[in-house]
Design an enzyme around this catalytic site. Structure first.
Site, short mmCIF file in Angstrom:
data_model
loop_
_atom_site.label_atom_id
_atom_site.label_comp_id
_atom_site.label_asym_id
_atom_site.label_seq_id
_atom_site.Cartn_x
_atom_site.Cartn_y
_atom_site.Cartn_z
N ASP A 148 0.86 -1.18 0.00
CA ASP A 148 0.00 0.00 0.00
C ASP A 148 0.91 1.24 0.00
O ASP A 148 1.80 1.34 -0.82
CB ASP A 148 -0.97 -0.07 1.19
CG ASP A 148 -1.96 1.07 1.24
OD1 ASP A 148 -2.95 1.03 0.50
OD2 ASP A 148 -1.75 2.00 2.05
N HIS A 165 -7.07 -6.30 -1.43
CA HIS A 165 -6.00 -5.33 -1.20
C HIS A 165 -5.01 -5.75 -0.13
O HIS A 165 -3.83 -5.42 -0.22
CB HIS A 165 -6.63 -3.99 -0.80
CG HIS A 165 -5.62 -2.90 -0.56
ND1 HIS A 165 -4.85 -2.38 -1.58
CD2 HIS A 165 -5.23 -2.26 0.58
CE1 HIS A 165 -4.04 -1.44 -1.08
NE2 HIS A 165 -4.25 -1.36 0.22
#
Length: 328
Positions: free
Chosen positions: A106, A305
């Site tokens: 991320d 994610h």
């Protein structure tokens, strides 16, 4: 869920430009620095630390400045990318090492990539999870984000950039908000296609209005959620959110590196259901130029994610296999 060994985890703090940085390490051998994203902590690497240690590495997961037990400077521009990169360099030096492999997820992926770009003498290889590398440049970030979504809804990055606004939504119920945010971006709990996109805020609404309700994703136990919530309930959210509020400053700071490739050996792992992967598919397509020494690019089918937590065994295998090639 398998329990992870914790006896060998070593917590410590080191001096850095941020003030002090908290880190957790396990194992001995070549240094692998693990950098988390939003809204997480060193704990997001809990399943990688023992695997990397078992493979003969000194695995070190940091709390990025503004998170967990690390220092939290007050100024918004103290969270600019250049400062976060220097924190990484300071960690390597404080651990008595000359160089390291840096791996990020991320925002940590962007921090890791920029660390490798600016300090190739320190970071001799880079692993990127979820967020692809895109060389510095292009239009000013805030101008781009304002155009995404249209007049009836607002992109979450723009929402996060206004000081105090997201804090007012999150901090009265940190645990509930985190549960919804993690669920919204996890493969097994994310909204179905055609439902309102949780990356956007409706006019006059809140980001959490579009979070799924119900069971936690399979990778996240109630105890795991307690760990994350406990950190942010203690620290607040401003340090973490200031990363989003520094993006225009990054754009200015990194202008001299516009279009620059990362030439060290690299690895990318993304989730097929992760918006970071699909929205930035052009960046992945440009890897031959942007990452000329890319070892491999893996897209994990059916993965969202939170890739190293959703699919720890696969990620661990890909990481350790790649790290072995660097030593060969």
């Amino acid at each position: 869920m398998q329990s992870e060994p914790t006896a060998e985890l070593r917590h410590r703090t080191v001096e850095a430009p941020a003030g002090r940085l908290h880190l957790v390490e396990q194992g001995t051998g070549p240094l692998v620095l693990l950098v988390h994203g939003f809204p997480e902590s060193w704990y997001s690497w809990r399943r990688q630390l023992p695997a990397l240690a078992a493979a003969g590495h000194r695995a070190v997961a940091v709390d990025v400045r503004g998170y967990g037990r690390s220092s939290k400077p007050e100024a918004t521009d103290a969270y600019r990318m250049l400062d976060l990169v220097e924190d990484n360099v300071a960690v390597v030096r404080a651990l008595g090492e000359e160089n390291a492999v840096v791996v990020g997820h991320d925002w940590g992926s962007t921090i890791a990539a920029t660390s490798a770009l600016l300090h190739p003498e320190v970071f001799h290889a880079v692993g990127l999870l979820s967020v692809p590398y895109a060389p510095p440049g292009g239009p000013r970030p805030t101008d781009v984000f304002r155009q995404i979504g249209g007049g009836e809804q607002e992109f979450y990055v723009s929402y996060f950039q206004e000081a105090g606004r997201a804090e007012a939504e999150i901090e009265p119920d940190v645990r509930g908000w985190l549960a919804g945010f993690y669920s919204a971006l996890s493969a097994d709990t994310m909204p179905a296609q055609g439902e309102p996109d949780p990356h956007f805020v409706a006019s006059g609404g809140r980001l959490r209005d579009r979070f799924p309700k119900g069971a936690l994703p399979a990778w996240l136990s109630e105890d795991d959620l307690d760990v994350y919530a406990g950190e942010f309930e203690r620290t607040g959210m401003t340090g973490a959110l200031n990363r989003y509020r520094s993006m225009d400053r990054d754009w200015e700071d990194l202008a001299p590196h516009r279009g620059a490739p990362i030439k060290q050996p690299s690895l990318f792992i993304g989730g097929a259901l992760d918006a970071s992967t699909t929205w930035m598919s052009d960046a992945i397509d440009a890897y031959p130029a942007a990452l000329p020494n890319l070892s491999a690019s893996h897209i994990l089918e059916g993965c969202g994610h939170w890739i190293q937590q959703e699919r720890p065994d696969e990620v661990n295998s890909l990481l350790t296999d790649w790290l072995a090639t660097l030593q060969g």
